[in-house]
Write a protein that holds these residues in place. Structure first.
Motif: not given
Length: 190
Positions: A14-18, A95-97, A112-117, A171-181
């Motif tokens: 829960x302490x990680x960026x979301x 971005x958090x280290x 942030x959102x990123x493309x699959x590639x 992740x299907x073709x055209x999908x976007x990926x992001x981190x939530x925690x």
């Protein structure tokens, strides 16, 4: 990219960026905490190291030099931070280290959102630079210290390969990926 050093990870997801949840986002089928990830990554790391070190020892038999070998085995520890910085430069926003040395990990999280590639490239970049490239050079020359440096650095990317596997298989073709925690999500943009 704006890098924020957050220090030692307190093991509380829960302490990680979301990132804000996206509509229709699907959570990756992945481990739920760093302890489980550390077990998977460290086991995979050992397997990769064995698979790469055996051919390196055979190929580079005549190049053994104790000093170089020690450097080849311990220098990978010096690239732990640069490895994470190469992940970080693939982000355009914050971005958090974090460090988690107790479980043998350093990691970055960006929301942030990123493309699959792009997500796959971000996950793979440090492993190409510090792992695969030196390994290939060490095998081609042949130089055992360079090959072992590359083999160890390739193994250190085991957690990244886990992310790549999940991305490629979920992740299907055209999908976007992001981190939530601690977790990754994907969605298809409208």
């Amino acid at each position: 990219m704006r890098l924020h050093y957050k220090g030692t990870y307190n093991l509380d997801p829960a302490s990680l960026p979301r990132a804000p949840r996206r509509s229709r986002a699907v959570q990756f089928r992945e481990v739920r905490d760093t302890k489980a990830l550390s077990l998977i990554a460290n086991g995979l790391c050992v397997l990769i190291l064995i698979l790469l070190a055996a051919p390196a020892f055979q190929r580079c038999q005549g190049t053994f030099n104790t000093g170089q070998m020690i450097a080849g085995c311990f220098l990978p520890m010096a690239v732990l931070l640069p490895h994470e910085l190469l992940h970080a430069v693939c982000f355009r926003e914050d971005v958090y280290l974090y460090t988690n040395l107790r479980q043998g990990m350093l990691f970055v999280i960006g929301t942030e959102d990123m493309s699959k590639s792009r997500f796959i490239f971000m996950s793979l970049l440090p492993n190409l630079v510090f792992g695969l490239t030196p390994y290939i050079i060490g095998m081609a020359l042949p130089n055992l210290a360079t090959a072992m440096f590359g083999a160890i650095c390739t193994g250190m990317g085991a957690g990244d390969y886990y992310n790549i596997f999940n991305t490629l298989t979920q992740v299907p073709k055209g999908g976007r990926v992001y981190n939530h925690g601690f977790n990754s999500y994907w969605y298809l943009p409208k």
